[in-house]
Write a protein that holds these residues in place. Structure first.
Motif, PDB file in Angstrom:
ATOM      1  N   MET A   1      25.355 -60.639 -72.254  1.00 13.33           N
ATOM      2  CA  MET A   1      26.267 -61.593 -71.588  1.00 13.33           C
ATOM      3  C   MET A   1      26.408 -61.237 -70.110  1.00 13.33           C
ATOM      4  O   MET A   1      26.618 -60.071 -69.764  1.00 13.33           O
ATOM      5  CB  MET A   1      27.642 -61.548 -72.274  1.00 13.33           C
ATOM      6  N   THR A   2      26.268 -62.213 -69.252  1.00 12.03           N
ATOM      7  CA  THR A   2      26.361 -61.920 -67.826  1.00 12.03           C
ATOM      8  C   THR A   2      27.818 -61.688 -67.429  1.00 12.03           C
ATOM      9  O   THR A   2      28.755 -62.101 -68.128  1.00 12.03           O
ATOM     10  CB  THR A   2      25.816 -63.084 -66.981  1.00 12.03           C
ATOM     11  N   THR A   3      27.983 -61.044 -66.318  1.00 14.16           N
ATOM     12  CA  THR A   3      29.317 -60.767 -65.816  1.00 14.16           C
ATOM     13  C   THR A   3      29.690 -61.815 -64.767  1.00 14.16           C
ATOM     14  O   THR A   3      28.891 -62.114 -63.871  1.00 14.16           O
ATOM     15  CB  THR A   3      29.345 -59.362 -65.186  1.00 14.16           C
ATOM     16  N   THR A   4      30.891 -62.356 -64.915  1.00 12.00           N
ATOM     17  CA  THR A   4      31.372 -63.334 -63.944  1.00 12.00           C
ATOM     18  C   THR A   4      32.052 -62.606 -62.784  1.00 12.00           C
ATOM     19  O   THR A   4      32.917 -61.759 -63.005  1.00 12.00           O
ATOM     20  CB  THR A   4      32.364 -64.296 -64.617  1.00 12.00           C
ATOM     21  N   ARG A   5      31.642 -62.976 -61.571  1.00 14.14           N
ATOM     22  CA  ARG A   5      32.226 -62.344 -60.381  1.00 14.14           C
ATOM     23  C   ARG A   5      33.413 -63.184 -59.908  1.00 14.14           C
ATOM     24  O   ARG A   5      33.264 -64.362 -59.588  1.00 14.14           O
ATOM     25  CB  ARG A   5      31.155 -62.250 -59.285  1.00 14.14           C
TER      26      ARG A   5
ATOM     27  N   ASN B   1      33.878 -58.904 -69.362  1.00 17.62           N
ATOM     28  CA  ASN B   1      32.906 -59.883 -68.847  1.00 17.62           C
ATOM     29  C   ASN B   1      33.189 -60.369 -67.435  1.00 17.62           C
ATOM     30  O   ASN B   1      32.590 -61.327 -66.973  1.00 17.62           O
ATOM     31  CB  ASN B   1      32.871 -61.119 -69.777  1.00 17.62           C
TER      32      ASN B   1
ATOM     33  N   GLU C   1      34.096 -59.185 -63.249  1.00 16.14           N
ATOM     34  CA  GLU C   1      34.256 -58.106 -62.281  1.00 16.14           C
ATOM     35  C   GLU C   1      34.884 -58.683 -61.017  1.00 16.14           C
ATOM     36  O   GLU C   1      34.659 -59.848 -60.662  1.00 16.14           O
ATOM     37  CB  GLU C   1      32.923 -57.423 -61.977  1.00 16.14           C
TER      38      GLU C   1
ATOM     39  N   ASP D   1      31.818 -66.384 -58.520  1.00 16.09           N
ATOM     40  CA  ASP D   1      31.589 -67.440 -59.501  1.00 16.09           C
ATOM     41  C   ASP D   1      32.885 -68.167 -59.892  1.00 16.09           C
ATOM     42  O   ASP D   1      32.847 -69.320 -60.328  1.00 16.09           O
ATOM     43  CB  ASP D   1      30.997 -66.851 -60.779  1.00 16.09           C
TER      44      ASP D   1
END
Lengths: 342, 342, 342, 342
Positions: A1-5, A28, A30, A71
């Motif tokens: 799962m990608t990390t949401t900035r 999830n 950062e 994001d």
């Protein structure tokens, strides 16, 4: 799962600090940017020493943020200034707004309660009112969510299902609400000094608090007709916590059964056994809302008591819950923290 | 003017200490005897170091008191044990009882709320219910006065004139009351530990608090018909102070005018300008009761807010006020102390 | 006995309000004028609702005061602005100054601690340092008295007799002091918000607090040689009270005996039995200072604990005590109020 | 990684509840059993409603625990009763004891401070004193660890490296310590009532507190010779937090450099920049200890200020840190929670 900035706009207030506290442990997300108007240039450690052990980006002005590295946005700015800021953000960003600026769907209501015309009426149409327990599906597909106010969340979470089911008289709703001081924010005001608040208690904005517009809006939707509740806020000599004592004309057992069924699957709303009542200290620092239902000794009247932490379920925790939905993440991600007691 | 020699029965509790604080500066009374059951043999300085600078009689058991040296008695004993004690005192003594034992005029009501039959039903007939602002003349000629309860005083002082004048619907009275912790006394209970009370807020005895019987009695007299108010007590994280927020169906301006007129000459009850509301910290340590009246935004509804210090106007100060009347002294003697803020 | 007409300059701060609380019940003084810079034009009831029941003169600017109607002045203005104001007052007025402006007898010390030259060095020579227990005779004949600072009073009252008698090593004095928040005044500062102070504790101005200059001055006089004590102030999450824990090299029994003898006749300073220690709550709202002496387990070391209410014995009560002396009144007039507990 | 099944003995106290709060979010431990003597038969939700949302085993008596389902034990029982209980547990269990029963390595010291002979002197020899920052390697291979006391941890964490390096005079150590009320536990005692603690401050057990034996033991080891520090505990009107202000004869810059270097790699001990000082609110609910170093104005003297949360780093968090070491887990597992502010 990608990390949401994520960026937090207005990180130098209490809801901003609370977002940092929770997001720094979110699996999830950062924290990519932190802004603070007057405190730009300082570090978060200067402004909130309890967060000094974290490795955080510096506080900057909003126009210094590199939006390519962001994001999603939590907007924890003061009421009224938020409209313009959000209107100016890149359209691809997911946004949860913790201010009151987009909560009232009717611009006339906004003008009535806030004393000036809404500056972004087109944008308002796009915004989803974001109380996850009632607007979950809409939130999932929203680009901008208006986070429910703290008093409002405490008051309407138990009331909406009751009114939807027609279990109480909509003309007979009295909400006596009490809040900890952190709801007033970190601005240096004489009225919020330790010496002015501790060892005392008072009501304020009696019959005139701005959250009433939001309560009206949501209770009217639930009842299918205009509702005007009585609502009195009071200031508690404690940091966190809202407790709303709500008096209704309706059968307590039926109301309890309805609430217990309605919230059975909810991760953050809990209905206590009939006759039991909650305390604010049971939710200090957690994202939970607890509800108690008691039969008044006057036959046909019910007393509802609901509690939440105004900075968590009433603000930053709820905002993360909304953002989790918007991003397709598990709704409870980053919100498992238990209450701190004593 | 001669000095009245008083005994305080139950001097080791907070109302006892408060009687000592006030009486030691009273121009017409002197403390002749102090009793404390479990702490007999100790000095008041041991039990309450803040009073150590006073020269006081030692704490003794009740049966050790030399009644020849006593003219009047303040009885600050626990509920239920008081009946027998007062029945056994010499008949020539003037007595103000701070317990609930003689407040309910109807023995059936007593039995309902306290769970056992009243042991002194004959004596009960002789007792005068002692809220000076409403029973002044009866108190003057009474031998035994039952001091009004703390929650009750805060609730009924503004309500009685309204109901007497027919300015509010007697079937539509909601009293949401909040009290500081000292109202629970000095008994060592887990629920009243600092760690259990501070930084939190909760309701208790919802729909079942014993003070309801007393509220019913007095509001029914005022309305001339049976009244059953909704009443919810809450525990504040502060030492002193009761605030009652009362919701009524009635015109606010008329209610305000009535209260302002009714209490215009009262030394200890003050009605604020229309729309202003009081805080408990404005009466901390004083014998004053402040009342605010606000028009609810629901037309035809009124919000009353009343505050007092539960240990003073709600207990020991009111008791001295009653005793002053019984002894023919100025009603305000010994009660001029101002609120302590911050 | 004639009544002295007093003006309170700076009545909108906490020490001003405390002067009003105490003076309004003083048998020989009456409040003739009240000033407040920014709040001129308001009533005291607006600024301090707990005093609303009093009949008081309005708040005015200083230059609006009719000095013909004033016999004596309490000056409760901020530090640094006071010098000019006092220099401009009619010379016939008795003045007690609660600020720090005239406490340091040496202008060089003033400049060191306050960062600017003293503006009224001639006037300084005329001022008497006013801690009644040590400067009673000088105060009686003084025209201007500089009231001792709150931390300073708590620290030096027990230390002066010990150093005068040579009972402790002057090079080995550690004063660990803790103060309630009211010592910081009523200015709206973020650091003094309820949310920033409650449920927490910290030291401040470590090794740099301005009261050190005053402590040095008085301890050096007592010891007959320069004394530099270690002094660390801390902020307590409570409104009122200072407690100083002082560590000394000296024999505890001898120190206790000396203090007990020295303060035996003092109305406001009380030495507890050997080994007993006081709490700030024992003096809340009163003009008393309590002292405890304990032998440390390290042979030859002593722990002194002293408490007072920073707004009373540490400020406004002490000021009235000084003024009583200046006017030839009984020293305790208007100061008989007992501590408020709980 | 397998999950360790833990039992908490004494789960109805505050340290027990804190263990549950932290362990219920620990990635490698699960709560298999909870015991409570007097409250056996109740649920944890009854005893601690803030934990009601968890699915927990019921409270039982100790002899009802099925030890086959338990791998490790946290023993949070009262002092003195613990020795027998631990002696009776299966020998294969890893145990962290939060009581004082096994902290003093010398049975004579135990007898001196606790007033009775140690009942398990053989077992004592096997126990490792468990402050991870100083005994990490020993803890890793220990079967039983005695968790450091809360005051002791706050005092000795900064002092041990200083004494080991010979940077301060071991005969000149003054520790002025202040603790929140939760350190006193949940027992219903008059002295810990809200009314007795709030709005006040006092020292207690002056020159006689039992934690002194433990401080002596550890400081003497560090200095390589007997050390007797002065130590005064005080009670703060707040729930959580210990702050120790320690006065030393030694150079502040050298002390700061030594501490900064010594704790550079520690996850839970942080040395602030020279001259900065911490507050208890910066560690509320977290497992961190913060240390500030300031040069006193007396040349050659240093003021150390250290803070921790007495229930976390001073008890339950430290216990988990020890257990993590004993089980070969990452030392920080389950302890990442940040401080809750405000």
């Amino acid at each position: 799962m990608t990390t949401t900035r994520v960026a937090i706009l207005g990180a130098s207030g209490y809801t901003g600090a609370e977002l940092v506290r929770l997001l720094s442990r979110h699996p999830n997300m950062e924290i990519a940017a932190l802004t603070a108007d007057r405190k730009a240039g300082q570090s978060m450690a200067d402004v909130f020493p309890h967060l000094a052990i974290l490795d955080l980006p510096p506080l900057t002005a909003i126009d210094e943020v590199d939006w390519n590295g962001v994001d999603a946005v939590f907007c924890a700015l003061p009421h009224a200034t938020t409209q313009k800021v959000i209107a100016g953000l890149p359209k691809r960003l997911k946004i949860v707004d913790l201010s009151a600026d987009f909560r009232l769907e009717d611009p006339a209501a906004y003008e009535k309660w806030y004393g000036h015309a809404h500056a972004e009426r087109e944008l308002q149409k796009e915004v989803v009112y974001g109380l996850p327990e009632f607007y979950r599906e809409k939130v999932k597909s929203a680009r901008i969510v208006a986070n429910t106010g703290c008093y409002v969340a405490a008051a309407i979470i138990p009331l909406i299902p009751v009114l939807e089911a027609g279990l109480a008289d909509p003309d007979w709703i009295i909400i006596d609400a009490k809040s900890g001081v952190s709801g007033a924010g970190r601005a240096a005001k004489e009225a919020n000094l330790f010496t002015e608040v501790s060892e005392g208690f008072h009501a304020y904005s009696v019959a005139g608090h701005r959250h009433m517009g939001e309560i009206d809006q949501e209770l009217s939707k639930a009842a299918g007709r205009p509702v005007t509740a009585s609502f009195t806020p009071h200031l508690l000599p404690q940091n966190r916590g809202i407790l709303a004592t709500t008096y209704l004309k309706g059968e307590a057992q039926a109301i309890h059964a309805r609430l217990a069924e309605r919230f059975a699957g909810e991760p953050f709303v809990h209905v206590l056994p009939f006759g039991r009542t909650p305390a604010t200290r049971h939710v200090r620092g957690s994202n939970h809302c607890l509800i108690g239902v008691v039969a008044d000794r006057q036959p046909g009247r019910t007393i509802l008591i609901s509690v939440l932490d105004n900075l968590v379920k009433g603000a930053s925790g709820q905002a993360i819950q909304n953002m989790n939905l918007m991003l397709g993440l598990p709704e409870t991600a980053g919100l498992e923290q238990l209450a701190l007691f004593p």
